[in-house]
Design an enzyme around this catalytic site. Structure first.
Site, PDB file in Angstrom:
ATOM      1  CG  ASP A 287      46.209  44.721  27.527  1.00  0.00           C
ATOM      2  OD1 ASP A 287      46.006  43.966  28.556  1.00  0.00           O
ATOM      3  OD2 ASP A 287      47.183  45.009  26.795  1.00  0.00           O
ATOM      4  CD  GLU A 316      45.228  44.539  32.208  1.00  0.00           C
ATOM      5  OE1 GLU A 316      46.007  43.384  32.674  1.00  0.00           O
ATOM      6  OE2 GLU A 316      45.472  45.238  31.518  1.00  0.00           O
TER       7      GLU A 316
END
Length: 567
Positions: A287, A316
């Site tokens: 993330d 990401e």
């Protein structure tokens, strides 16, 4: 020729003269025969010119990814939303019940957002509000909650591993877990044993589990208690919560990767990957990696793969292209892309030509997600079921690796007003889904994944080619294996609202098809067949009935009077 002696020197001069004469006479083919001939090759090997050679004293390492890095279909689910009881968390056992359907749809990676304990402090309520009720589950990206586990379970498995440097540098597994942290499991989902049972059942079906590495700590994470120096501080010495203006994340403290105890922090982050890899998880979705130093990722990916060479990392990072490229070069196996915001013909061609050709294709592998828990693009909000079908075809065929966030197959597209976000998002509450609700496209997605599985051309990343069509709403492209044993063409109507027709231009010169030759085109998506002749052919796509063709060429064998795969 200066190094050659006596008879060899004469032979070389004669060959050079003959090459020049052929070029003067514009007989390049004859000159090429000499260039490629054995006589010149033998002389060059006998008298090699090493004046421009360079010596590189350091050994170069080659990292070889496994096939799943290049070819896979991802399915993202919140495990707590896989149950059947309103207002109650589902468990890993409930997730097991969904495995056969996920397998049937053709997915081979299940990706879990964070499965760790959720912090209590400043918990977010529905739709990211600050007024959570005692029954609201909070956001799984706010990881923490030291006191969430009962003492007996802590006794069975907990261990702080405070000297993490020593632990990682010595052989053997990382034992135990840190209660309430990144090496623990949210109790409402189940136990480590439950997770292992789920992982093994998924493995039996050919499905691998990916988990999220979100470097987020709630105020009650054990790191805050044991390592407050790892966090960003305000001038008054208090720890700062995360902000991404205009968004504020009062339930999350971000870590400072350049803190004074940088080594201790970095090794602790490495221990996360080793901890879960030793429990059978070899795929990590990371993330927001762009908010951490690139040097950290280069180091931690190398150190993880040194111990577990089959680990994969998905970046990401929806950020500047230069940073996305830098992260890929640092070692990320796959990367999210801007696919969700590329809707029209020219921008799709431009963007995917860059992604899948040299030099970017040498280090960047795009994983095309149709949607995410944070991104409900406008095309899905407004385009309805045809848009979902169209975007599924694009994602699954433009790249060899793609994914959907669950609910996509149900054509779930209700947004928060004025935003590209889901309203009543399961990021902040439990959801119960009717996985068979009317209007779903599960069979359509199953068909797409079956086509991918049966056609090798769709399993490669950098073999994408775009071809001409006369209509700006009709996108025409193809994927071919090198030996032409498998040739797939895709035609997509990019307008989910209107029927469009166009002439498209098949590259028959690449297929060894003569201009006046008839060949069969088999639409694998709609199971229809057409007889085409030459390059220019006509297509008509009405999104209410069919939004795309996935075409396989079959050549007519006159002698046997039947159709066979094009060879």
């Amino acid at each position: 020729s200066k190094m050659a002696k006596s008879a060899d020197k004469k032979r070389l001069k004669d060959l050079i003269k003959r090459i020049r004469d052929y070029f003067d006479e514009k007989e390049q083919k004859e000159a090429a025969k000499i260039f490629l001939g054995e006589e010149l090759k033998d002389l060059m090997l006998k008298y090699p010119d090493r004046s421009l050679n360079s010596i590189y004293n350091k050994n170069l390492e080659v990292i070889v990814d496994r096939v799943k890095a290049r070819y896979a279909a991802w399915y993202e689910i919140f495990p707590r939303s896989q149950g059947t009881e309103e207002g109650k968390s589902a468990t890993f056992k409930d997730c097991e019940a969904r495995l056969p359907e996920i397998k049937r749809m053709g997915f081979d990676v299940i990706y879990f957002p964070p499965i760790h304990p959720i912090g209590q402090t400043n918990r977010k309520g529905p739709n990211n509000t600050l007024n959570a009720s005692p029954n609201d589950p909070g956001c799984p990206y706010a990881i923490g909650n030291i006191n969430c586990r009962d003492k007996e379970r802590i006794k069975k498995g907990a261990g702080k591993n405070l000297d993490i440097n020593k632990t990682l540098k010595e052989p053997g597994n990382i034992k135990g877990f840190e209660p309430g942290g990144h090496k623990d499991i949210e109790p409402l989902l189940g136990t480590f044993e439950d997770f292992e049972n789920f992982r093994k059942k998924a493995e039996e079906l050919g499905i691998e589990i990916a988990i999220d590495f979100a470097i987020n700590c709630s105020p009650d994470h054990p790191y805050v208690r044991d390592h407050p120096d790892w966090f960003y501080k305000r001038p008054d010495g208090t720890i700062k919560y995360a902000e991404n203006p205009p968004k504020k994340y009062e339930d999350i403290y971000p870590l400072n990767f350049n803190c004074e105890d940088r080594e201790g922090l970095w090794y602790e982050m490495l221990s996360f990957f080793i901890f879960w890899a030793e429990r059978g998880v070899k795929i990590f979705r990371v993330d927001n990696p762009h908010t951490k130093p690139v040097a950290f990722w280069e180091w931690v990916i190398f150190e993880t793969q040194k111990r577990h060479p089959d680990t994969m990392f998905l970046s990401e990072a929806f950020t500047r292209p230069k940073m996305m490229k830098a992260l890929a070069k640092a070692g990320f196996t796959q990367s999210y892309t801007y696919f969700t915001w590329r809707n029209f013909k020219e921008e799709i061609i431009e963007y995917f030509t860059e992604l899948t050709t040299y030099p970017m294709s040498e280090y960047f592998r795009g994983n095309l997600f149709t949607n995410t828990p944070d991104i409900l693009p406008a095309i899905l909000q407004e385009g309805g079921r045809p848009a979902f079908k169209m975007r599924a075809v694009l994602a699954a065929t433009l790249s060899s690796v793609y994914g959907i966030y669950s609910g996509f197959e149900l054509c779930e597209g209700t947004p928060m007003p004025g935003k590209e976000e889901y309203i009543n998002s399961e990021k902040y509450e439990y959801k119960v889904w009717d996985w068979d609700r009317e209007g779903n496209i599960k069979d359509y997605i199953t068909q797409i994944n079956t086509i991918r599985r049966n056609n090798e051309a769709l399993q490669h990343y950098n073999n994408l080619e775009f071809y001409n069509s006369d209509n700006d709403n009709i996108l025409f492209y193809g994927k071919l294996t090198e030996d032409l044993s498998n040739i797939i063409f895709v035609v997509v109507n990019l307008d989910p609202f209107q029927k469009h027709e166009s002439f498209i231009y098949v590259p028959i010169d690449k297929l060894n098809i003569e201009p006046d030759e008839t060949y069969q085109v088999h639409d694998l998506l709609n199971n229809e067949r057409y007889l085409w002749k030459g390059s220019q052919n006509f297509v008509s796509l009405d999104p209410t009935m069919k939004t795309a063709h996935i075409l396989k060429i079959r050549k007519w064998h006159h002698r046997e009077n039947d159709f066979d795969y094009f060879m």
